[in-house]
Design a protein around this motif. Sequence first.
Motif, PDB file in Angstrom:
ATOM      1  N   GLU A  58       0.831  -1.207   0.000  1.00  0.00           N
ATOM      2  CA  GLU A  58       0.000   0.000   0.000  1.00  0.00           C
ATOM      3  C   GLU A  58       0.864   1.254   0.000  1.00  0.00           C
ATOM      4  O   GLU A  58       0.547   2.237  -0.691  1.00  0.00           O
ATOM      5  CB  GLU A  58      -0.937  -0.026   1.204  1.00  0.00           C
ATOM      6  CG  GLU A  58      -1.997  -1.125   1.123  1.00  0.00           C
ATOM      7  CD  GLU A  58      -2.895  -1.179   2.347  1.00  0.00           C
ATOM      8  OE1 GLU A  58      -2.629  -0.414   3.315  1.00  0.00           O
ATOM      9  OE2 GLU A  58      -3.852  -1.976   2.342  1.00  0.00           O
ATOM     10  N   ALA A  59       1.973   1.229   0.764  1.00  0.00           N
ATOM     11  CA  ALA A  59       2.880   2.375   0.777  1.00  0.00           C
ATOM     12  C   ALA A  59       3.544   2.563  -0.586  1.00  0.00           C
ATOM     13  O   ALA A  59       3.746   3.692  -1.048  1.00  0.00           O
ATOM     14  CB  ALA A  59       3.944   2.189   1.860  1.00  0.00           C
ATOM     15  N   ALA A  60       3.883   1.446  -1.247  1.00  0.00           N
ATOM     16  CA  ALA A  60       4.499   1.515  -2.572  1.00  0.00           C
ATOM     17  C   ALA A  60       3.530   2.100  -3.599  1.00  0.00           C
ATOM     18  O   ALA A  60       3.927   2.837  -4.503  1.00  0.00           O
ATOM     19  CB  ALA A  60       4.967   0.130  -3.016  1.00  0.00           C
ATOM     20  N   GLN A  61       2.227   1.774  -3.460  1.00  0.00           N
ATOM     21  CA  GLN A  61       1.219   2.354  -4.348  1.00  0.00           C
ATOM     22  C   GLN A  61       1.164   3.868  -4.184  1.00  0.00           C
ATOM     23  O   GLN A  61       1.083   4.607  -5.169  1.00  0.00           O
ATOM     24  CB  GLN A  61      -0.158   1.744  -4.059  1.00  0.00           C
ATOM     25  CG  GLN A  61      -0.314   0.312  -4.525  1.00  0.00           C
ATOM     26  CD  GLN A  61      -1.694  -0.227  -4.221  1.00  0.00           C
ATOM     27  OE1 GLN A  61      -2.103  -0.304  -3.068  1.00  0.00           O
ATOM     28  NE2 GLN A  61      -2.428  -0.588  -5.251  1.00  0.00           N
ATOM     29  N   ARG A  62       1.210   4.306  -2.935  1.00  0.00           N
ATOM     30  CA  ARG A  62       1.194   5.758  -2.687  1.00  0.00           C
ATOM     31  C   ARG A  62       2.450   6.421  -3.249  1.00  0.00           C
ATOM     32  O   ARG A  62       2.387   7.521  -3.811  1.00  0.00           O
ATOM     33  CB  ARG A  62       1.067   6.026  -1.188  1.00  0.00           C
ATOM     34  CG  ARG A  62      -0.256   5.560  -0.582  1.00  0.00           C
ATOM     35  CD  ARG A  62      -0.454   6.118   0.817  1.00  0.00           C
ATOM     36  NE  ARG A  62       0.489   5.570   1.779  1.00  0.00           N
ATOM     37  CZ  ARG A  62       0.282   4.471   2.488  1.00  0.00           C
ATOM     38  NH1 ARG A  62      -0.834   3.774   2.321  1.00  0.00           N
ATOM     39  NH2 ARG A  62       1.176   4.055   3.361  1.00  0.00           N
ATOM     40  N   LEU A  63       3.588   5.746  -3.089  1.00  0.00           N
ATOM     41  CA  LEU A  63       4.843   6.282  -3.615  1.00  0.00           C
ATOM     42  C   LEU A  63       4.788   6.373  -5.132  1.00  0.00           C
ATOM     43  O   LEU A  63       5.235   7.368  -5.727  1.00  0.00           O
ATOM     44  CB  LEU A  63       6.009   5.389  -3.182  1.00  0.00           C
ATOM     45  CG  LEU A  63       7.391   5.770  -3.726  1.00  0.00           C
ATOM     46  CD1 LEU A  63       7.797   7.159  -3.243  1.00  0.00           C
ATOM     47  CD2 LEU A  63       8.435   4.735  -3.298  1.00  0.00           C
ATOM     48  N   GLN A  64       4.219   5.358  -5.784  1.00  0.00           N
ATOM     49  CA  GLN A  64       4.105   5.362  -7.241  1.00  0.00           C
ATOM     50  C   GLN A  64       3.272   6.546  -7.719  1.00  0.00           C
ATOM     51  O   GLN A  64       3.629   7.229  -8.681  1.00  0.00           O
ATOM     52  CB  GLN A  64       3.492   4.058  -7.723  1.00  0.00           C
ATOM     53  CG  GLN A  64       3.383   3.954  -9.240  1.00  0.00           C
ATOM     54  CD  GLN A  64       2.737   2.659  -9.689  1.00  0.00           C
ATOM     55  OE1 GLN A  64       1.829   2.154  -9.042  1.00  0.00           O
ATOM     56  NE2 GLN A  64       3.207   2.106 -10.782  1.00  0.00           N
ATOM     57  N   VAL A  65       2.147   6.789  -7.043  1.00  0.00           N
ATOM     58  CA  VAL A  65       1.305   7.934  -7.410  1.00  0.00           C
ATOM     59  C   VAL A  65       2.078   9.236  -7.246  1.00  0.00           C
ATOM     60  O   VAL A  65       2.022  10.123  -8.107  1.00  0.00           O
ATOM     61  CB  VAL A  65       0.019   7.969  -6.557  1.00  0.00           C
ATOM     62  CG1 VAL A  65      -0.770   9.248  -6.810  1.00  0.00           C
ATOM     63  CG2 VAL A  65      -0.844   6.763  -6.865  1.00  0.00           C
ATOM     64  N   ALA A  66       2.835   9.357  -6.144  1.00  0.00           N
ATOM     65  CA  ALA A  66       3.588  10.583  -5.888  1.00  0.00           C
ATOM     66  C   ALA A  66       4.669  10.811  -6.942  1.00  0.00           C
ATOM     67  O   ALA A  66       4.857  11.927  -7.428  1.00  0.00           O
ATOM     68  CB  ALA A  66       4.213  10.524  -4.493  1.00  0.00           C
ATOM     69  N   VAL A  67       5.385   9.736  -7.302  1.00  0.00           N
ATOM     70  CA  VAL A  67       6.439   9.858  -8.314  1.00  0.00           C
ATOM     71  C   VAL A  67       5.851  10.246  -9.659  1.00  0.00           C
ATOM     72  O   VAL A  67       6.374  11.127 -10.361  1.00  0.00           O
ATOM     73  CB  VAL A  67       7.221   8.527  -8.427  1.00  0.00           C
ATOM     74  CG1 VAL A  67       8.145   8.550  -9.640  1.00  0.00           C
ATOM     75  CG2 VAL A  67       8.031   8.278  -7.158  1.00  0.00           C
ATOM     76  N   GLU A  68       4.733   9.608 -10.024  1.00  0.00           N
ATOM     77  CA  GLU A  68       4.124   9.910 -11.322  1.00  0.00           C
ATOM     78  C   GLU A  68       3.517  11.309 -11.344  1.00  0.00           C
ATOM     79  O   GLU A  68       3.526  11.985 -12.371  1.00  0.00           O
ATOM     80  CB  GLU A  68       3.078   8.851 -11.656  1.00  0.00           C
ATOM     81  CG  GLU A  68       3.732   7.515 -12.025  1.00  0.00           C
ATOM     82  CD  GLU A  68       2.757   6.358 -12.052  1.00  0.00           C
ATOM     83  OE1 GLU A  68       1.597   6.552 -11.658  1.00  0.00           O
ATOM     84  OE2 GLU A  68       3.175   5.258 -12.471  1.00  0.00           O
ATOM     85  N   LEU A  77      -7.723   9.364   0.329  1.00  0.00           N
ATOM     86  CA  LEU A  77      -7.117   9.942   1.527  1.00  0.00           C
ATOM     87  C   LEU A  77      -5.650   9.568   1.666  1.00  0.00           C
ATOM     88  O   LEU A  77      -4.815  10.408   2.039  1.00  0.00           O
ATOM     89  CB  LEU A  77      -7.891   9.492   2.770  1.00  0.00           C
ATOM     90  CG  LEU A  77      -7.651  10.261   4.067  1.00  0.00           C
ATOM     91  CD1 LEU A  77      -8.006  11.728   3.905  1.00  0.00           C
ATOM     92  CD2 LEU A  77      -8.460   9.654   5.201  1.00  0.00           C
ATOM     93  N   ASP A  78      -5.297   8.313   1.336  1.00  0.00           N
ATOM     94  CA  ASP A  78      -3.896   7.899   1.506  1.00  0.00           C
ATOM     95  C   ASP A  78      -3.062   8.082   0.235  1.00  0.00           C
ATOM     96  O   ASP A  78      -1.898   7.710   0.197  1.00  0.00           O
ATOM     97  CB  ASP A  78      -3.792   6.456   2.020  1.00  0.00           C
ATOM     98  CG  ASP A  78      -4.253   5.391   1.027  1.00  0.00           C
ATOM     99  OD1 ASP A  78      -4.370   5.691  -0.177  1.00  0.00           O
ATOM    100  OD2 ASP A  78      -4.518   4.257   1.462  1.00  0.00           O
ATOM    101  N   GLY A  79      -3.683   8.643  -0.823  1.00  0.00           N
ATOM    102  CA  GLY A  79      -2.915   8.999  -2.005  1.00  0.00           C
ATOM    103  C   GLY A  79      -2.870   7.966  -3.097  1.00  0.00           C
ATOM    104  O   GLY A  79      -2.234   8.184  -4.128  1.00  0.00           O
ATOM    105  N   ARG A  80      -3.545   6.823  -2.938  1.00  0.00           N
ATOM    106  CA  ARG A  80      -3.526   5.821  -3.990  1.00  0.00           C
ATOM    107  C   ARG A  80      -4.431   6.205  -5.163  1.00  0.00           C
ATOM    108  O   ARG A  80      -4.303   5.660  -6.261  1.00  0.00           O
ATOM    109  CB  ARG A  80      -3.935   4.456  -3.436  1.00  0.00           C
ATOM    110  CG  ARG A  80      -2.830   3.768  -2.642  1.00  0.00           C
ATOM    111  CD  ARG A  80      -3.293   2.435  -2.104  1.00  0.00           C
ATOM    112  NE  ARG A  80      -4.190   2.586  -0.962  1.00  0.00           N
ATOM    113  CZ  ARG A  80      -4.901   1.596  -0.436  1.00  0.00           C
ATOM    114  NH1 ARG A  80      -4.835   0.388  -0.981  1.00  0.00           N
ATOM    115  NH2 ARG A  80      -5.678   1.797   0.599  1.00  0.00           N
ATOM    116  N   LEU A  81      -5.384   7.102  -4.940  1.00  0.00           N
ATOM    117  CA  LEU A  81      -6.219   7.654  -6.003  1.00  0.00           C
ATOM    118  C   LEU A  81      -6.098   9.173  -5.985  1.00  0.00           C
ATOM    119  O   LEU A  81      -6.026   9.790  -4.921  1.00  0.00           O
ATOM    120  CB  LEU A  81      -7.690   7.272  -5.810  1.00  0.00           C
ATOM    121  CG  LEU A  81      -8.088   5.804  -5.973  1.00  0.00           C
ATOM    122  CD1 LEU A  81      -9.570   5.631  -5.625  1.00  0.00           C
ATOM    123  CD2 LEU A  81      -7.825   5.321  -7.387  1.00  0.00           C
TER     124      LEU A  81
END
Length: 304
Positions: A72-82, A146-150
């Motif tokens: 889940e943290a990696a998903q949030r990181l991916q969204v942030a990087v993109e 809320l956690d940044g995955r969307l």
Amino acid sequence: MIQLQDVDLKLLRVFMTVVRCGGFSAAQATLNVSQSTISEQMTTLETRLGLKLCERGRSGFRLTEHGMATYEAAQRLQVAVESFCADTGALKKQISGKLYLGIIDNTVTDAASPLPQTLQDFVSRGHDVHLDVYIGTPAELEERVLDGRLHIAVGHFPLHVPGLTYTELYDEPDGLYCGKNHPLAGRSADEGSLDEGVASSRVVARGYLQQHDLRMLKASKAAATVDNIEAQAILILSGAYIGFLPIHYAARWVARGEMYQIGPDQFGSRWPFCAIIRRAAVPPTILQVFVIDLMENFHYKCAD
């Protein structure tokens, strides 16, 4: 505190692919490497993080508790990087990258939704944009925004969560339905009160609206509970249950005589559909452009 390096980002991408594919063997074709190489990369990642991420063996592939949290943290990181890549691309007058969009289930038949035209307008701009669409329950969509995955989600949200901005778009009406083999099928209100028939019926309730559904029907408990509209329709079509459905969604079965609306003037609600985004100082550029298209189509539909 872990200091991420380029190698960690690469290893995290391998880890996310393994999770999405459901195991090392299944991920070989996607990653175009051998199973032994994937195993080495995963071992390296676990060593660098100091965490056991998954169990693998004869019993199959399974994420540990730490593995699920890391995914889940990696998903949030991916969204942030993109989002970072998209924003820096915008500095060169190019909007590119991934937009992570969430939608509540089974709204494809809703003519009031501004989403289809919004998506057409958005992609026709010529952006180098990839859409990643997630279908989920209201609570799942709120959690992921809320956690940044969307980046953004559109749906009905009964409870507003702190940290999110809710923009109302339109209303979705629903009604009470039964299948053609139910005792209430085809019964009109002037044939006597429907209350007794409703009270003696098995009720299937939507999990995220259960208290509302039971209160509307003056029922003490539900005979079945579902977390999506398709499951609700299946149980109603069986003829064993009554329950609420969006009117646009039920229309196909009503037209074929497979489903009947019960007491249209007595049972039904209108649910506000909202777009939700995370409260942030500066939303990613890709999200800003999508919101502009969404609101323009919302206002256009309101003017019709």
